[in-house]
Design a protein around this motif. Structure first.
Motif, PDB file in Angstrom:
ATOM      1  N   ARG A 229       7.606 -15.372 -16.672  1.00 15.43           N
ATOM      2  CA  ARG A 229       7.973 -14.130 -15.987  1.00 15.43           C
ATOM      3  C   ARG A 229       9.489 -13.971 -16.028  1.00 15.43           C
ATOM      4  O   ARG A 229      10.215 -14.972 -16.091  1.00 15.43           O
ATOM      5  CB  ARG A 229       7.489 -14.160 -14.523  1.00 15.43           C
TER       6      ARG A 229
ATOM      7  N   TYR B 210      -0.565  -9.673 -21.780  1.00 16.22           N
ATOM      8  CA  TYR B 210       0.661  -9.711 -20.966  1.00 16.22           C
ATOM      9  C   TYR B 210       1.475 -10.976 -21.213  1.00 16.22           C
ATOM     10  O   TYR B 210       2.596 -11.095 -20.751  1.00 16.22           O
ATOM     11  CB  TYR B 210       0.291  -9.679 -19.467  1.00 16.22           C
TER      12      TYR B 210
ATOM     13  N   GLN C  10      -6.986 -13.234 -12.890  1.00 18.44           N
ATOM     14  CA  GLN C  10      -5.972 -12.270 -13.384  1.00 18.44           C
ATOM     15  C   GLN C  10      -6.204 -10.857 -12.848  1.00 18.44           C
ATOM     16  O   GLN C  10      -5.265 -10.237 -12.363  1.00 18.44           O
ATOM     17  CB  GLN C  10      -5.878 -12.245 -14.925  1.00 18.44           C
TER      18      GLN C  10
ATOM     19  N   ASP D  49      -5.358 -17.557 -10.334  1.00 15.57           N
ATOM     20  CA  ASP D  49      -4.114 -16.796 -10.557  1.00 15.57           C
ATOM     21  C   ASP D  49      -4.493 -15.319 -10.652  1.00 15.57           C
ATOM     22  O   ASP D  49      -5.500 -14.984 -11.287  1.00 15.57           O
ATOM     23  CB  ASP D  49      -3.468 -17.144 -11.913  1.00 15.57           C
TER      24      ASP D  49
ATOM     25  N   LEU E 184       3.458 -10.611  -9.484  1.00 16.13           N
ATOM     26  CA  LEU E 184       3.722  -9.235  -9.898  1.00 16.13           C
ATOM     27  C   LEU E 184       3.805  -9.241 -11.412  1.00 16.13           C
ATOM     28  O   LEU E 184       4.463 -10.116 -11.988  1.00 16.13           O
ATOM     29  CB  LEU E 184       5.075  -8.789  -9.338  1.00 16.13           C
TER      30      LEU E 184
ATOM     31  N   SER F 228       4.993  -8.941 -14.968  1.00  7.28           N
ATOM     32  CA  SER F 228       6.353  -8.970 -15.494  1.00  7.28           C
ATOM     33  C   SER F 228       6.293  -8.667 -16.985  1.00  7.28           C
ATOM     34  O   SER F 228       5.515  -9.269 -17.726  1.00  7.28           O
ATOM     35  CB  SER F 228       6.930 -10.374 -15.223  1.00  7.28           C
TER      36      SER F 228
HETATM   37  N1  5AD Z   1       3.460 -11.336 -15.616  1.00  6.38           N
HETATM   38  C1  5AD Z   1       2.985 -11.875 -14.464  1.00  6.38           C
HETATM   39  N2  5AD Z   1       2.275 -13.009 -14.442  1.00  6.38           N
HETATM   40  C2  5AD Z   1       2.013 -13.632 -15.608  1.00  6.38           C
HETATM   41  N3  5AD Z   1       1.321 -14.757 -15.880  1.00  6.38           N
HETATM   42  C3  5AD Z   1       1.367 -14.962 -17.220  1.00  6.38           C
HETATM   43  N4  5AD Z   1       2.062 -13.983 -17.816  1.00  6.38           N
HETATM   44  C4  5AD Z   1       2.467 -13.132 -16.829  1.00  6.38           C
HETATM   45  C5  5AD Z   1       3.220 -11.920 -16.804  1.00  6.38           C
HETATM   46  N5  5AD Z   1       3.691 -11.373 -17.925  1.00  6.38           N
HETATM   47  C6  5AD Z   1       0.641 -15.544 -14.871  1.00  6.38           C
HETATM   48  C7  5AD Z   1      -0.858 -15.629 -15.139  1.00  6.38           C
HETATM   49  C8  5AD Z   1      -1.046 -17.056 -15.571  1.00  6.38           C
HETATM   50  C9  5AD Z   1       0.053 -17.736 -14.799  1.00  6.38           C
HETATM   51  C10 5AD Z   1       0.422 -19.084 -15.303  1.00  6.38           C
HETATM   52  O1  5AD Z   1       1.136 -16.860 -14.900  1.00  6.38           O
HETATM   53  O2  5AD Z   1      -1.537 -15.377 -13.925  1.00  6.38           O
HETATM   54  O3  5AD Z   1      -2.317 -17.546 -15.268  1.00  6.38           O
END
Ligand code: 5AD
Ligand code: SF4
Length: 476
Positions: free
Chosen positions: A89, A201, A303, A341, A373, A375
């Motif tokens: 992030r 993402y 997610q 998560d 949030l 990112s």
């Molecule tokens: N924005 C926010 N959270 C993220 N995660 C992974 N990429 C992003 C992103 N771009 C979170 C996911 C993952 C955790 C390790 O980080 O929920 O399971």
């Protein structure tokens, strides 16, 4: 010793890990010379950002530094400061830039070495920014060549310029390098590296590369050695442990690997992280339900609870499939702890989509959830979308979700009040004198009266009082 001498030596080994042991020795000679000049030992300090994988990588980096003669210290006294970075992030990146800014003054006064490695360094624009804005950095390397740390360290020790070594390709994992564990009684163990899932993402597949599994015999050997060295709990690490072994020459399932790890004498507890719901097999649920050593805890990232958002995220399961999977797991293992998560504010997420997430949280009643949030990560498909959710909208949803998640996990934790559980004692409690802190098999924390002799042992404790995120207990 001159750099040419070290790198041009006729006996420089060409194979790994022998080559790195050669450079550890070379580093030791240079460190020894410095020690004599200064009349004291050289100090190192490592800052680790991000996940358990990075924590384990840092233990490997520390192992090399210790063998080279460095001793651990705080940043204020350090002759070598290393940042093992995370880029999952944006705020993880900003933290590193902030720390670097604060370091420039210290660097001028103390001539300390500054080293950056880890996921953030696999991004070209990051390396360019660092070279431009923080030219005092001595060494930059990425995720695919941390095994080469000793060699790069020697190079950087003898270079006036920033040494940069980033590999695009993954290469084979190098075994049998030194490690310095944070805890003598528990350890992470990498079982695979990289990720092939490309959730839309996520930047991990770009910075950690394609999925590679370690050979089962290497993993088992490492755990056997760890147990001989006093380790009673291991955490098997991978971005997606449920697809372990698929790319091996002789394919093997994660469930089979777990069964073999279970056989290792003196190992008391097995944990693993992370499971992707789409790959969680019935075979694994069976192994979990039968096992005496595998902790009854599954971290199963949701997610989002909206099937439309899940599709856009490329998660390859629907809301209903996730709920069915949870039912199946709970039918076989009723007392399992489930954590997750959740991302809020993925591009295009509507209020209705968000309410689907709230609905899943209410139905599943997770024992714990990490909420994030969304990112925007440059280079991922989701970052290119035009329908990014406004920050204030995402933040407001995030707050609602967090309140719900905390209410439920508090209620669930309270249910265990009065029961007896086994804790692995991890440390002396820093806040409460005469207390120690331990971890239950479901990953919950308990504080109870006790002394240093309990550290590293498994003890039975009554959970007298639940304080939301932790328990106060007593030994029984
Ligand atoms: N924005 C926010 N959270 C993220 N995660 C992974 N990429 C992003 C992103 N771009 C979170 C996911 C993952 C955790 C390790 O980080 O929920 O399971
Ligand atoms: Fe990222 Fe998805 Fe891989 Fe996890 S499974 S590391 S969220 S791409």
């Amino acid at each position: 010793m001159k750099m040419e001498d070290v790198f041009a030596a006729r006996d420089l080994p060409q194979t790994e890990p022998a080559r790195q042991y050669y450079f550890i020795d070379a580093a030791k000679t240079i460190v020894g010379e410095k020690e004599r000049q200064l009349g004291r030992k050289l100090n190192y300090c490592i800052h680790t950002f991000g996940c358990q994988m990075n924590a384990r990588d840092s233990e490997k980096l520390a192992g090399i530094l210790r063998q080279a003669g460095y001793v651990q210290s705080t940043e204020k006294e350090a002759d070598l400061i290393l940042f093992n970075t995370c880029t999952v992030r944006e705020n993880a990146n900003n933290k590193v830039y902030g720390r670097l800014g604060a370091l420039s003054h210290y660097k001028k006064q103390n001539d300390a070495m500054v080293i950056l490695c880890g996921c953030m360094m696999q991004e070209k624009h990051v390396v360019e920014t660092i070279l431009e804005k923080y030219p005092f950095v001595d060494l930059i390397f990425g995720t695919h060549n941390i095994y080469k740390f000793a060699e790069l360290l020697v190079r950087a020790m003898q270079s006036e310029q920033t040494v940069v070594d980033i590999r695009e390709d993954e290469g084979e994992p190098v075994e049998d390098l030194p490690v310095s564990r944070k805890y003598p009684f528990k350890s992470g163990v990498n079982i695979m590296y990289g990720c092939n899932n490309f959730c839309s993402y996520c930047i991990v597949p770009y910075v950690r590369g394609r999925e590679r599994s370690r050979k089962p015999e290497d993993i088992l050997q490492e755990i056997r050695r760890l147990t001989e060295d006093g380790v009673v709990e291991v955490m098997l690490l991978g971005q997606n442990v449920n697809s372990y072994g698929k790319t091996l020459e002789e394919p093997m399932s994660f469930a089979r690997l777990l069964e073999q790890v279970e056989q290792i004498p003196h190992l008391e507890r097995i944990r693993f992280m992370t499971s992707h719901p789409k790959d969680l097999s019935d075979e694994l649920i069976d192994v979990l339900s039968r096992s005496k050593k595998i902790c009854p805890h599954l971290h199963l990232p949701l997610q989002s609870g909206s099937s439309a958002v899940l599709k856009a995220m490329n998660r390859r399961y629907t809301k209903e499939e996730y709920l069915r999977l949870v039912d199946k797991i709970r039918t076989k293992i009723p007392d399992i702890a489930l954590t997750t998560d959740i991302i809020v504010g993925f591009p295009g997420e509507t209020e209705e989509d968000f309410m689907e997430t709230m609905d899943v949280v209410e139905r599943v009643r997770f024992d714990g959830a990490f909420t994030f949030l969304y990112s925007k990560r440059t280079g991922t498909p989701a970052a290119a979308r035009q329908d990014q959710v406004p920050e204030d909208v995402a933040k407001e949803r995030f707050d609602r979700l967090l309140a719900l998640v905390q209410k439920i996990s508090g209620e669930k934790a309270a249910q265990a009040e009065g029961s007896v559980a086994t804790a692995l004692v991890e440390e002396i409690n820093a806040q409460e004198e005469g207390y120690v802190t331990g971890r239950l098999d479901n990953n919950a924390i308990v504080h109870f009266p006790g002394g240093a002799s309990l550290i590293g042992t498994l003890v039975k404790v009554r959970l007298k009082e639940c304080k939301g995120f932790y328990y106060m207990g007593e030994q029984v």
